[in-house]
Design a protein around this motif. Structure first.
Motif, PDB file in Angstrom:
ATOM      1  N   ARG A 139       1.174  -0.799   0.101  1.00  0.00           N
ATOM      2  CA  ARG A 139       0.284   0.379  -0.112  1.00  0.00           C
ATOM      3  C   ARG A 139       0.787   1.519  -0.320  1.00  0.00           C
ATOM      4  O   ARG A 139       1.808   0.979   0.326  1.00  0.00           O
ATOM      5  CB  ARG A 139      -0.861  -0.078   1.008  1.00  0.00           C
ATOM      6  CG  ARG A 139      -0.522   0.246   2.360  1.00  0.00           C
ATOM      7  CD  ARG A 139      -1.451   0.191   3.861  1.00  0.00           C
ATOM      8  NE  ARG A 139      -1.203   0.866   4.485  1.00  0.00           N
ATOM      9  CZ  ARG A 139      -1.831   1.686   5.748  1.00  0.00           C
ATOM     10  NH1 ARG A 139      -3.041   1.392   5.901  1.00  0.00           N
ATOM     11  NH2 ARG A 139      -1.340   2.296   6.692  1.00  0.00           N
ATOM     12  N   LEU A 140       0.669   2.381  -0.631  1.00  0.00           N
ATOM     13  CA  LEU A 140       0.776   3.720  -0.711  1.00  0.00           C
ATOM     14  C   LEU A 140       0.153   5.110  -0.189  1.00  0.00           C
ATOM     15  O   LEU A 140      -0.498   4.496  -0.449  1.00  0.00           O
ATOM     16  CB  LEU A 140       1.448   3.666  -2.352  1.00  0.00           C
ATOM     17  CG  LEU A 140       3.000   2.136  -2.588  1.00  0.00           C
ATOM     18  CD1 LEU A 140       3.190   2.942  -4.286  1.00  0.00           C
ATOM     19  CD2 LEU A 140       4.172   2.942  -1.898  1.00  0.00           C
ATOM     20  N   PRO A 141       1.215   5.926  -0.003  1.00  0.00           N
ATOM     21  CA  PRO A 141       0.753   6.972   0.476  1.00  0.00           C
ATOM     22  C   PRO A 141      -0.078   8.437  -0.983  1.00  0.00           C
ATOM     23  O   PRO A 141       0.691   7.785  -1.957  1.00  0.00           O
ATOM     24  CB  PRO A 141       1.363   7.677   1.108  1.00  0.00           C
ATOM     25  CG  PRO A 141       2.589   6.829   1.130  1.00  0.00           C
ATOM     26  CD  PRO A 141       2.300   5.883   0.516  1.00  0.00           C
ATOM     27  N   ALA A 142      -1.210   8.651  -0.881  1.00  0.00           N
ATOM     28  CA  ALA A 142      -1.201   9.109  -2.393  1.00  0.00           C
ATOM     29  C   ALA A 142      -0.428  10.005  -2.871  1.00  0.00           C
ATOM     30  O   ALA A 142       0.039  10.141  -3.913  1.00  0.00           O
ATOM     31  CB  ALA A 142      -3.023   9.823  -2.420  1.00  0.00           C
TER      32      ALA A 142
ATOM     33  N   VAL B 142      -4.874   8.024   7.134  1.00  0.00           N
ATOM     34  CA  VAL B 142      -3.824   7.621   8.347  1.00  0.00           C
ATOM     35  C   VAL B 142      -3.320   8.874   8.804  1.00  0.00           C
ATOM     36  O   VAL B 142      -2.396   9.537   7.510  1.00  0.00           O
ATOM     37  CB  VAL B 142      -3.019   6.011   8.476  1.00  0.00           C
ATOM     38  CG1 VAL B 142      -1.820   6.484   9.568  1.00  0.00           C
ATOM     39  CG2 VAL B 142      -3.454   5.499   8.156  1.00  0.00           C
ATOM     40  N   GLY B 143      -3.906   9.739   9.634  1.00  0.00           N
ATOM     41  CA  GLY B 143      -3.425  10.612  10.050  1.00  0.00           C
ATOM     42  C   GLY B 143      -3.480  12.072   8.590  1.00  0.00           C
ATOM     43  O   GLY B 143      -5.006  11.979   8.472  1.00  0.00           O
ATOM     44  N   ARG B 144      -3.449  12.450   8.183  1.00  0.00           N
ATOM     45  CA  ARG B 144      -3.801  12.915   6.977  1.00  0.00           C
ATOM     46  C   ARG B 144      -3.072  12.944   5.709  1.00  0.00           C
ATOM     47  O   ARG B 144      -3.142  13.173   4.541  1.00  0.00           O
ATOM     48  CB  ARG B 144      -2.348  14.390   7.326  1.00  0.00           C
ATOM     49  CG  ARG B 144      -2.724  15.463   8.417  1.00  0.00           C
ATOM     50  CD  ARG B 144      -2.004  17.178   8.896  1.00  0.00           C
ATOM     51  NE  ARG B 144      -2.300  17.646   7.596  1.00  0.00           N
ATOM     52  CZ  ARG B 144      -1.493  18.519   7.209  1.00  0.00           C
ATOM     53  NH1 ARG B 144      -0.370  19.052   8.479  1.00  0.00           N
ATOM     54  NH2 ARG B 144      -1.947  19.713   6.175  1.00  0.00           N
ATOM     55  N   GLN B 145      -2.519  11.377   6.374  1.00  0.00           N
ATOM     56  CA  GLN B 145      -2.353  10.453   5.052  1.00  0.00           C
ATOM     57  C   GLN B 145      -3.275   9.762   4.447  1.00  0.00           C
ATOM     58  O   GLN B 145      -3.431   8.698   5.037  1.00  0.00           O
ATOM     59  CB  GLN B 145      -1.054  10.626   5.107  1.00  0.00           C
ATOM     60  CG  GLN B 145       0.328  10.435   4.559  1.00  0.00           C
ATOM     61  CD  GLN B 145       1.112  10.467   4.461  1.00  0.00           C
ATOM     62  OE1 GLN B 145       1.791   9.036   5.435  1.00  0.00           O
ATOM     63  NE2 GLN B 145       2.613  10.366   4.103  1.00  0.00           N
ATOM     64  N   ARG B 146      -3.453   9.595   3.191  1.00  0.00           N
ATOM     65  CA  ARG B 146      -4.160   8.690   2.107  1.00  0.00           C
ATOM     66  C   ARG B 146      -3.894   7.935   1.361  1.00  0.00           C
ATOM     67  O   ARG B 146      -2.660   7.910   0.715  1.00  0.00           O
ATOM     68  CB  ARG B 146      -5.555   9.042   1.417  1.00  0.00           C
ATOM     69  CG  ARG B 146      -6.878   8.675   1.226  1.00  0.00           C
ATOM     70  CD  ARG B 146      -7.457   8.746  -0.033  1.00  0.00           C
ATOM     71  NE  ARG B 146      -8.330  10.375   1.034  1.00  0.00           N
ATOM     72  CZ  ARG B 146      -8.968  10.277   1.822  1.00  0.00           C
ATOM     73  NH1 ARG B 146      -9.507   8.356   1.902  1.00  0.00           N
ATOM     74  NH2 ARG B 146     -10.046  11.278   2.054  1.00  0.00           N
ATOM     75  N   PHE B 147      -3.980   5.712   1.765  1.00  0.00           N
ATOM     76  CA  PHE B 147      -3.246   4.997   1.771  1.00  0.00           C
ATOM     77  C   PHE B 147      -3.952   4.166   0.868  1.00  0.00           C
ATOM     78  O   PHE B 147      -4.913   3.960   1.309  1.00  0.00           O
ATOM     79  CB  PHE B 147      -2.257   4.403   3.078  1.00  0.00           C
ATOM     80  CG  PHE B 147      -0.876   5.344   3.745  1.00  0.00           C
ATOM     81  CD1 PHE B 147      -0.302   4.688   3.189  1.00  0.00           C
ATOM     82  CD2 PHE B 147      -1.245   5.664   4.253  1.00  0.00           C
ATOM     83  CE1 PHE B 147       0.590   4.618   4.063  1.00  0.00           C
ATOM     84  CE2 PHE B 147      -0.706   6.441   5.686  1.00  0.00           C
ATOM     85  CZ  PHE B 147       0.919   5.741   5.064  1.00  0.00           C
ATOM     86  N   TYR B 148      -3.465   3.787  -0.370  1.00  0.00           N
ATOM     87  CA  TYR B 148      -4.165   3.292  -0.965  1.00  0.00           C
ATOM     88  C   TYR B 148      -3.353   1.950  -1.387  1.00  0.00           C
ATOM     89  O   TYR B 148      -2.401   1.312  -1.309  1.00  0.00           O
ATOM     90  CB  TYR B 148      -3.430   3.572  -2.621  1.00  0.00           C
ATOM     91  CG  TYR B 148      -4.455   4.808  -2.820  1.00  0.00           C
ATOM     92  CD1 TYR B 148      -5.927   5.323  -2.782  1.00  0.00           C
ATOM     93  CD2 TYR B 148      -4.509   6.138  -1.736  1.00  0.00           C
ATOM     94  CE1 TYR B 148      -7.372   5.850  -3.111  1.00  0.00           C
ATOM     95  CE2 TYR B 148      -5.473   7.525  -1.991  1.00  0.00           C
ATOM     96  CZ  TYR B 148      -6.591   7.295  -2.554  1.00  0.00           C
ATOM     97  OH  TYR B 148      -7.188   8.504  -2.591  1.00  0.00           O
ATOM     98  N   GLU B 149      -4.656   0.965  -1.216  1.00  0.00           N
ATOM     99  CA  GLU B 149      -3.907  -0.817  -1.392  1.00  0.00           C
ATOM    100  C   GLU B 149      -5.111  -1.597  -2.225  1.00  0.00           C
ATOM    101  O   GLU B 149      -6.211  -1.221  -2.516  1.00  0.00           O
ATOM    102  CB  GLU B 149      -4.397  -1.323  -0.190  1.00  0.00           C
ATOM    103  CG  GLU B 149      -5.212  -1.061   0.296  1.00  0.00           C
ATOM    104  CD  GLU B 149      -4.923  -2.076   1.995  1.00  0.00           C
ATOM    105  OE1 GLU B 149      -4.777  -3.150   2.264  1.00  0.00           O
ATOM    106  OE2 GLU B 149      -5.753  -0.873   2.990  1.00  0.00           O
ATOM    107  N   LEU B 150      -4.406  -2.276  -3.539  1.00  0.00           N
ATOM    108  CA  LEU B 150      -4.839  -2.573  -3.996  1.00  0.00           C
ATOM    109  C   LEU B 150      -6.130  -4.089  -3.367  1.00  0.00           C
ATOM    110  O   LEU B 150      -5.859  -4.440  -2.243  1.00  0.00           O
ATOM    111  CB  LEU B 150      -4.119  -3.806  -5.171  1.00  0.00           C
ATOM    112  CG  LEU B 150      -4.323  -4.667  -6.215  1.00  0.00           C
ATOM    113  CD1 LEU B 150      -4.740  -3.403  -7.498  1.00  0.00           C
ATOM    114  CD2 LEU B 150      -3.475  -5.054  -6.698  1.00  0.00           C
ATOM    115  N   ASP B 151      -7.909  -4.215  -4.445  1.00  0.00           N
ATOM    116  CA  ASP B 151      -8.408  -4.937  -3.970  1.00  0.00           C
ATOM    117  C   ASP B 151      -8.393  -5.926  -5.202  1.00  0.00           C
ATOM    118  O   ASP B 151      -9.780  -5.393  -5.517  1.00  0.00           O
ATOM    119  CB  ASP B 151      -9.483  -4.339  -2.964  1.00  0.00           C
ATOM    120  CG  ASP B 151     -10.668  -5.205  -2.841  1.00  0.00           C
ATOM    121  OD1 ASP B 151     -10.495  -6.481  -3.126  1.00  0.00           O
ATOM    122  OD2 ASP B 151     -11.889  -5.195  -2.395  1.00  0.00           O
TER     123      ASP B 151
END
Length: 120
Positions: free
Chosen positions: A24-27, A59-68
């Motif tokens: 997963r990575l932050p935007a 997560v806090g001020r960061q939006r993390f994306y992960e594959l579904d």
């Protein structure tokens, strides 16, 4: 399935999916890897999220994306009909080749047998 197919039709979105394949990575990190604007990457991420191919977590001020990957099942099933058909087509082509080879060998043996009988 149409929504998934439309989402992966764009090369930028496909690149994002590949990035998310392992982790997963932050935007922001995703956006940094492209030569397009952050709002453009954000739009691509929204399309992927709405199609269900990625999930986001704040997560806090960061939006993390992960594959579904669960959303790929319908598309994979639909595409499988073509790979199965192609597989059968290759098998039938191989069978046809074998039939022609066998006929050719029999004709050649028949010609050889006739020549031997004529010389005897």
């Amino acid at each position: 399935m149409d929504e998934v197919a439309a989402a992966i039709a764009d090369p930028v979105r496909r690149d994002i999916l590949v990035m998310l394949r392992e982790q997963r990575l932050p935007a922001g990190e995703i956006a940094d890897r492209f030569m397009i604007s952050r709002p453009a990457v954000s739009r691509h991420l929204r399309v992927l999220r709405e199609s269900g191919l990625v999930r986001d977590t704040l997560v806090g001020r960061q939006r993390f994306y992960e594959l579904d990957t669960s959303r790929f099942a319908g598309l994979i099933e639909w595409l499988d009909q073509f790979t199965r058909a192609a597989s059968w087509e290759r098998r039938l082509d191989a069978l046809e080749t074998e039939v022609y080879r066998t006929r050719r060998e029999r004709r050649q043996r028949g010609t050889t047998d006739q020549q031997q009988e004529n010389t005897a």
